[in-house]
Design a protein around this motif. Sequence first.
Motif, short mmCIF file in Angstrom:
data_model
loop_
_atom_site.label_atom_id
_atom_site.label_comp_id
_atom_site.label_asym_id
_atom_site.label_seq_id
_atom_site.Cartn_x
_atom_site.Cartn_y
_atom_site.Cartn_z
N MET A 54 0.71 -1.31 -0.07
CA MET A 54 0.10 -0.09 0.01
C MET A 54 0.82 1.21 -0.05
SD MET A 54 -3.31 -0.32 0.01
CE MET A 54 -2.84 -1.21 -1.35
N ASP A 107 -4.59 6.39 -3.37
CA ASP A 107 -5.42 6.01 -2.18
C ASP A 107 -4.73 5.89 -0.90
OD1 ASP A 107 -7.87 5.23 -1.01
OD2 ASP A 107 -7.72 3.15 -1.64
N TRP A 157 -3.42 6.15 2.73
CA TRP A 157 -4.07 6.27 3.96
C TRP A 157 -2.90 6.40 4.89
CZ3 TRP A 157 -8.63 2.56 5.30
CH2 TRP A 157 -9.66 2.73 4.38
N PRO A 158 -2.58 7.38 5.80
CA PRO A 158 -1.58 7.57 6.68
C PRO A 158 -1.48 6.20 7.51
CG PRO A 158 -2.83 9.59 6.55
CD PRO A 158 -3.57 8.81 5.87
N ASN A 159 -0.40 6.11 7.91
CA ASN A 159 -0.16 4.84 9.06
C ASN A 159 -0.19 5.56 10.49
OD1 ASN A 159 1.35 3.30 10.87
ND2 ASN A 159 1.64 2.01 9.33
N GLU A 160 -1.35 5.16 11.03
CA GLU A 160 -1.35 5.67 12.31
C GLU A 160 -0.40 5.27 13.43
OE1 GLU A 160 -3.62 8.16 12.93
OE2 GLU A 160 -4.31 8.04 10.80
N ALA A 161 0.17 4.11 13.36
CA ALA A 161 0.97 3.91 14.20
C ALA A 161 2.53 4.73 14.00
CB ALA A 161 1.54 2.16 13.78
N LEU A 195 -5.85 2.36 10.81
CA LEU A 195 -5.01 1.95 9.79
C LEU A 195 -3.61 1.86 10.47
CD1 LEU A 195 -4.70 0.60 7.13
CD2 LEU A 195 -3.66 2.79 6.38
N ARG A 233 -13.44 -1.51 -0.09
CA ARG A 233 -12.66 -0.57 -0.04
C ARG A 233 -11.41 -0.73 1.07
NH1 ARG A 233 -13.01 5.47 -0.78
NH2 ARG A 233 -10.80 6.25 -1.01
N ILE A 234 -12.25 -0.87 2.11
CA ILE A 234 -11.53 -1.35 3.36
C ILE A 234 -10.76 -2.55 3.23
CG2 ILE A 234 -11.90 -1.73 6.02
CD1 ILE A 234 -14.18 0.18 5.88
N LYS A 256 -9.40 -3.72 1.07
CA LYS A 256 -8.17 -3.81 0.23
C LYS A 256 -7.04 -3.81 1.12
CE LYS A 256 -8.32 -0.56 -2.86
NZ LYS A 256 -8.42 0.42 -3.54
N ARG A 257 -7.15 -3.12 2.38
CA ARG A 257 -5.93 -3.00 3.15
C ARG A 257 -6.06 -3.84 4.41
NH1 ARG A 257 -6.14 2.66 0.88
NH2 ARG A 257 -3.78 2.71 1.36
#
Lengths: 345, 345
Positions: free
Chosen positions: A1, A44, A46-50, B112, B133-134, B136-137
């Motif tokens: 990703m 697409d 999505w930032p990695n929150e960790a 995420l 969509r979710i 996928k990750r």
Amino acid sequence: MATIRDVARAAGVSIATVSRVFNNQDLVNDETALRVMQAAVACDYWPNEAAKSLTTSHSNAFGVLLPDLFGEFYSEIIRGIDHRARQSGYQILLSSSHASNEDVLNAARAMLGRVDGLMMMTPDGASVETVERIRKRLPVVLLNPGFLAADCGAVSVDNFAGAKAATEHLLGLGHREIAMIAGPAGNSDADGRRRGYQAALAGFGLDPARAVIEPGDFRETAGHAAGLQLLGRTPRPTAVFAANDSMAIGLLGAARECGVRVPEDVAVVGFDDLTIARYLNPPLTTVTIDAYGLGRRAVALMLAAVEGDAGSPAVRETLPAVLTVRESCGTPRRAAVAQSPLLRR
Amino acid sequence: MATIRDVARAAGVSIATVSRVFNNQDLVNDETALRVMQAAVACDYWPNEAAKSLTTSHSNAFGVLLPDLFGEFYSEIIRGIDHRARQSGYQILLSSSHASNEDVLNAARAMLGRVDGLMMMTPDGASVETVERIRKRLPVVLLNPGFLAADCGAVSVDNFAGAKAATEHLLGLGHREIAMIAGPAGNSDADGRRRGYQAALAGFGLDPARAVIEPGDFRETAGHAAGLQLLGRTPRPTAVFAANDSMAIGLLGAARECGVRVPEDVAVVGFDDLTIARYLNPPLTTVTIDAYGLGRRAVALMLAAVEGDAGSPAVRETLPAVLTVRESCGTPRRAAVAQSPLLRR
DNA sequence: CACGGCGATGTAAACGGTTTCATAAAATTG
DNA sequence: CAATTTTATGAAACCGTTTACATCGCCGTG
């Protein structure tokens, strides 16, 4: 990703710029920002929150430690916590069923780095030392704690006053043989309620030591079992105060099975005011507490501790517990009416 | 607070060794391990879980998205999820009250990197596209989904069969004027139950289109309001099927207020079998579903997806919903007895 | 026109762990 | 005893972000 680097590459900028677009929009040129946003959507991304938590040492989440999740009471607390937290953009990391100190400590450990604070309700678990150990690393807010811990926020329900009011209500109706179905031993809520009950008796010149207290565990079955016990006694108590509504409901069931009428033969008071209390047959007189509000307040205190001026004091709040009279206690007993003309209807 | 580097320094080893002591105990010499452990205790070292997640891309947590937390049903699901997850060393990141697709997506986004999978129950939210969509990750397990999503696990309660059985029970007792209090429009559980009810009617040669269906929202008040409506009708229905117990309880309250006896004047069936159902007056006939088990199974599926062989198929399970007969429906109606000797007791 | 200041962006160092790879010492083997 | 394997450890890269600091035009000013 896709990572921030992919977005940077796609937009032809550095990762710093991408990061800035997501955090400090205004630091970057409008055109560039637009380009970055488009790239982010294209990837697409999505930032990695960790990763975010790691750099900012800030997770936008709170931990919640609960004893167990039985019944509407706890679920309402969680609902309150969740709603208030979400409202301020925080998530909830939940963990229930903690018995021992070691257990609580482990749960807290497993949350370190992923929460900004910990809300704990451990009516019969966690010692002060455990809590203070956790407090060294995280802001802590206690729910209905049985003790005071240094530098921790706390929200409590006034169990004592509520139970006292409930018992006094029964006394005022003329009852003198008032039994209680208690909560689990060592549970601080159960404790406060028992003390309130005994204080009320003492206030009326009755000897609390002679009071009939049946053990329970806050569950329907326990109320049912205790009910069978109590209703089988001779003389049968004329009123029963159950330490919570679930047990009162169990008691109501037992009464029904024994052919004992409520409130004619025995008056019943509960505690919690579950949503269903008003719909029971008969509608249950009980002590209303705002579990949802309890959760909300806990979060509010936590937010103050986390976002407010660092030196925010450990606030300690007590929420009221007020008697709600319905029909499960009936009208004044004849004897009482004779004694006190004021109670005549 | 102490980091792994502090411990390494204190123990006179490299950070790699410290890490190994905590993860692969056996790779390091016993004496060294001991020394490291002592240093860790001395520093009161707690590993940072966010950092751990970042390197391992593995968080030992699952996200849980719920519509809302009203009532015992949802709280039991959470309890099941939490227990099963904890049993396998996983935590629960909770988020409720998701209405729109955007909402669900944002919640998933915010998780995420901090969860290894997502369990979602969105009876009236989330479209298939959103879920996919979710997906996928993250691995996804759906609870009581109203649709099928590619490559997602799913656990459902057999709402249709349960509602059908409940309605057939009433039909079998001789009732023909059976009203229903429905759940919220667009909610897939509510939907299944309504369909089951209608199918049962149709199976008895009654026209489902002519059935009296009062709207509701799964809450006690709605059951109460709907109850007042229904009981005030002429002719009054002889039986009511409530789409869940909470509404059945509201209905029972309404009946009590109207002086309508249950089951003599009107039979009542609920759905869910809340803990209190058996203690009600009269004990409620209802459809038993294992909400706790639903939560547990969802986690089991998730664990299989996460820890099992990567290619684990998207399992789809249905949990039974079985009728539990108590007293709120009474005995067969006279007319029915006359028609069907088999029903005579 | 030289210069200070500012706006926009890039470089690189964190954050706190895990893990690959290299290495040295110890143990095993023939 | 040399060769080889095993065991124990360290150095350093990496995970995906944020952010302090550096850089570079460009503009306005004296």
